[in-house]
Write an enzyme that holds these catalytic residues in place. Structure first.
Site, mmCIF file in Angstrom:
data_model
loop_
_atom_site.group_PDB
_atom_site.id
_atom_site.type_symbol
_atom_site.label_atom_id
_atom_site.label_comp_id
_atom_site.label_asym_id
_atom_site.label_seq_id
_atom_site.Cartn_x
_atom_site.Cartn_y
_atom_site.Cartn_z
ATOM 1 C CE1 TYR A 125 -3.127 3.095 0.994
ATOM 2 C CE2 TYR A 125 -1.708 3.334 2.912
ATOM 3 C CZ TYR A 125 -2.702 3.828 2.094
ATOM 4 O OH TYR A 125 -3.268 5.056 2.353
HETATM 5 P P1 NAD Z 1 -12.247 5.412 2.226
HETATM 6 O O1 NAD Z 1 -12.066 4.025 1.718
HETATM 7 O O2 NAD Z 1 -13.264 5.643 3.270
HETATM 8 O O3 NAD Z 1 -12.515 6.404 1.010
HETATM 9 C C1 NAD Z 1 -11.995 6.200 -0.290
HETATM 10 C C2 NAD Z 1 -13.150 6.290 -1.270
HETATM 11 O O4 NAD Z 1 -12.629 6.193 -2.612
HETATM 12 C C3 NAD Z 1 -14.169 5.156 -1.123
HETATM 13 O O5 NAD Z 1 -15.467 5.674 -0.844
HETATM 14 C C4 NAD Z 1 -14.129 4.420 -2.462
HETATM 15 O O6 NAD Z 1 -15.411 3.958 -2.867
HETATM 16 C C5 NAD Z 1 -13.566 5.488 -3.388
HETATM 17 N N1 NAD Z 1 -12.864 4.945 -4.565
HETATM 18 C C6 NAD Z 1 -11.886 4.014 -4.572
HETATM 19 N N2 NAD Z 1 -11.475 3.786 -5.821
HETATM 20 C C7 NAD Z 1 -12.212 4.589 -6.630
HETATM 21 C C8 NAD Z 1 -12.243 4.819 -8.037
HETATM 22 N N3 NAD Z 1 -11.439 4.132 -8.878
HETATM 23 N N4 NAD Z 1 -13.116 5.720 -8.529
HETATM 24 C C9 NAD Z 1 -13.949 6.418 -7.691
HETATM 25 N N5 NAD Z 1 -13.959 6.237 -6.366
HETATM 26 C C10 NAD Z 1 -13.102 5.330 -5.829
HETATM 27 O O7 NAD Z 1 -10.802 5.873 2.752
HETATM 28 P P2 NAD Z 1 -10.341 7.120 3.645
HETATM 29 O O8 NAD Z 1 -9.841 6.579 4.930
HETATM 30 O O9 NAD Z 1 -11.382 8.164 3.626
HETATM 31 O O10 NAD Z 1 -9.075 7.612 2.816
HETATM 32 C C11 NAD Z 1 -9.191 8.594 1.792
HETATM 33 C C12 NAD Z 1 -7.814 8.785 1.138
HETATM 34 O O11 NAD Z 1 -6.863 9.210 2.112
HETATM 35 C C13 NAD Z 1 -7.260 7.509 0.510
HETATM 36 O O12 NAD Z 1 -6.623 7.859 -0.707
HETATM 37 C C14 NAD Z 1 -6.234 7.025 1.517
HETATM 38 O O13 NAD Z 1 -5.188 6.307 0.899
HETATM 39 C C15 NAD Z 1 -5.734 8.358 2.078
HETATM 40 N N6 NAD Z 1 -5.221 8.208 3.448
HETATM 41 C C16 NAD Z 1 -6.063 7.885 4.466
HETATM 42 C C17 NAD Z 1 -5.562 7.788 5.756
HETATM 43 C C18 NAD Z 1 -6.445 7.475 6.936
HETATM 44 O O14 NAD Z 1 -5.936 7.449 8.065
HETATM 45 N N7 NAD Z 1 -7.744 7.267 6.759
HETATM 46 C C19 NAD Z 1 -4.185 7.975 6.008
HETATM 47 C C20 NAD Z 1 -3.366 8.280 4.934
HETATM 48 C C21 NAD Z 1 -3.888 8.414 3.662
#
Ligand code: NAD
Length: 324
Positions: free
Chosen positions: A149
């Site tokens: 990841y």
């Molecule tokens: P999440 O899974 O709740 O949200 C991601 C959303 O992206 C989902 O609703 C999913 O349906 C959508 N998605 C995935 N692939 C897609 C595509 N091809 N087209 C359209 N939509 C798509 O995750 P989150 O925790 O809200 O994280 C959001 C972003 O932040 C991610 O990119 C994640 O890598 C990054 N991030 C999150 C954290 C954390 O602590 N939550 C930490 C570091 C980075």
């Protein structure tokens, strides 16, 4: 500002949409509603947004959508869509991570270049650091991810930097550190802990609980994303919560705020870094980032939200997976 938010139905994306609307922005939210966790949760995340003035939702996979018409009318695109979770990224699942994190970001960047997008904010991750060489970790340190990841987030971030350098796409990549708050993804440690405490269920602890994270409240993160967009700054910056806490300390605090957690010890899982801690000097200088929500306040908000959503603690826990 006219904003596009990718991943709008997700945990952070739905908070970001609310924050932007509260500040008078127009928002087009895009999400594929992937089945990584129960899409019912995503529909619930979207519910307060749908029907609001200045919010439009487009359901679709970014890789298959024509992005130019969508981005052409935007002042800023916040690119949060992706496949999160460190532990599930090994083995055959890597193909999903590659598609949703790397190929999708390249598709977004091509469109951003073609329409001369004024501003792009990308949700990168502390997972790019892996087991870092120094703490608190500045952006200048060599990334050494310990999960596939983390490799895909680093590749996506590097693509942002490449399109910025070669084509002038004004991308700000923000390395988020373990984001928590109401509606957190069900695979993440805080969500699993709150469910365990409120519903008196056992909590499988991976490792000795001495692993530490720079937990960051979601309200601080979305505020910083908008501030970064408004500032016009581009580059790569850490967004940490300002203090490093062990999982054992979180469990003890949750005992005070909700109920004692029944911990079931298990082995550490591959993909988890032992420690994360952000040096946030750059974000502070570049766009005035100052995390304002302490762990006690943020965790209490999560507990209150969980109790409101499910007062009898009857909903099933999500898949058991990631701490960040
Ligand atoms: P999440 O899974 O709740 O949200 C991601 C959303 O992206 C989902 O609703 C999913 O349906 C959508 N998605 C995935 N692939 C897609 C595509 N091809 N087209 C359209 N939509 C798509 O995750 P989150 O925790 O809200 O994280 C959001 C972003 O932040 C991610 O990119 C994640 O890598 C990054 N991030 C999150 C954290 C954390 O602590 N939550 C930490 C570091 C980075």
């Amino acid at each position: 500002m006219r904003a596009v938010v990718t991943g709008a139905a997700g945990f952070i994306g739905s908070h970001l949409c609310q924050h932007l609307l509260a500040h008078g922005d127009e928002v087009v939210g895009v999400d594929a509603m992937t089945a990584f966790y129960d899409p019912v949760r995503k529909r619930r995340n979207l519910a307060p947004l749908l029907g609001r003035d200045r919010f439009v939702f487009r359901r679709g996979d970014l890789l298959r959508l024509r992005l130019e018409p969508l981005f052409g009318a935007a002042d800023v695109v916040y690119h949060l869509a992706g496949q999160p979770g460190v532990r599930g990224s090994w083995g055959s699942e890597f193909a999903v991570y590659l598609e949703r994190n790397v190929l999708v970001t390249q598709h977004v960047l091509e469109a951003a270049r073609d329409v001369r997008l004024p501003r792009l904010v990308f949700a990168s991750s502390s997972s790019v650091y892996g087991d870092a060489e120094a703490y608190p970790t500045p952006e200048t340190l060599r990334p050494r991810p310990v999960s596939p990841y983390g490799v895909t987030k680093l590749a996506a971030e590097q693509l942002c930097e490449t399109y910025r350098t070669v084509f002038g796409v004004p991308a700000a990549s923000l390395r988020l550190f373990s984001v928590y708050g109401p509606r957190q993804r069900p695979d993440m440690a805080f969500a699993r802990l709150v469910t365990a405490a409120c519903a008196d269920r056992p909590f499988p602890l991976y490792g000795d609980g001495g692993q530490s994270r720079d937990f960051t409240y979601v309200g601080d993160v979305v505020k910083a994303m908008r501030a970064a967009a408004l500032s016009g700054w581009a580059g790569v910056a850490n967004l940490g919560g300002g203090s490093e806490v062990t999982l054992r300390q979180v469990i003890s605090l949750l005992g005070e705020l909700a109920a004692p957690v029944r911990v079931v010890p298990g082995p550490a899982r591959p993909g988890d870094a032992r420690r994360t801690a952000a040096d946030i000097t750059l974000a502070r200088r570049a766009f005035g980032y100052r995390p304002a929500t302490g762990l006690r306040t943020g965790l209490a908000a999560m507990v209150a939200d969980a109790v409101r959503a499910d007062p009898v603690g009857s909903s099933p826990t999500g898949p058991l997976g990631s701490t960040g």
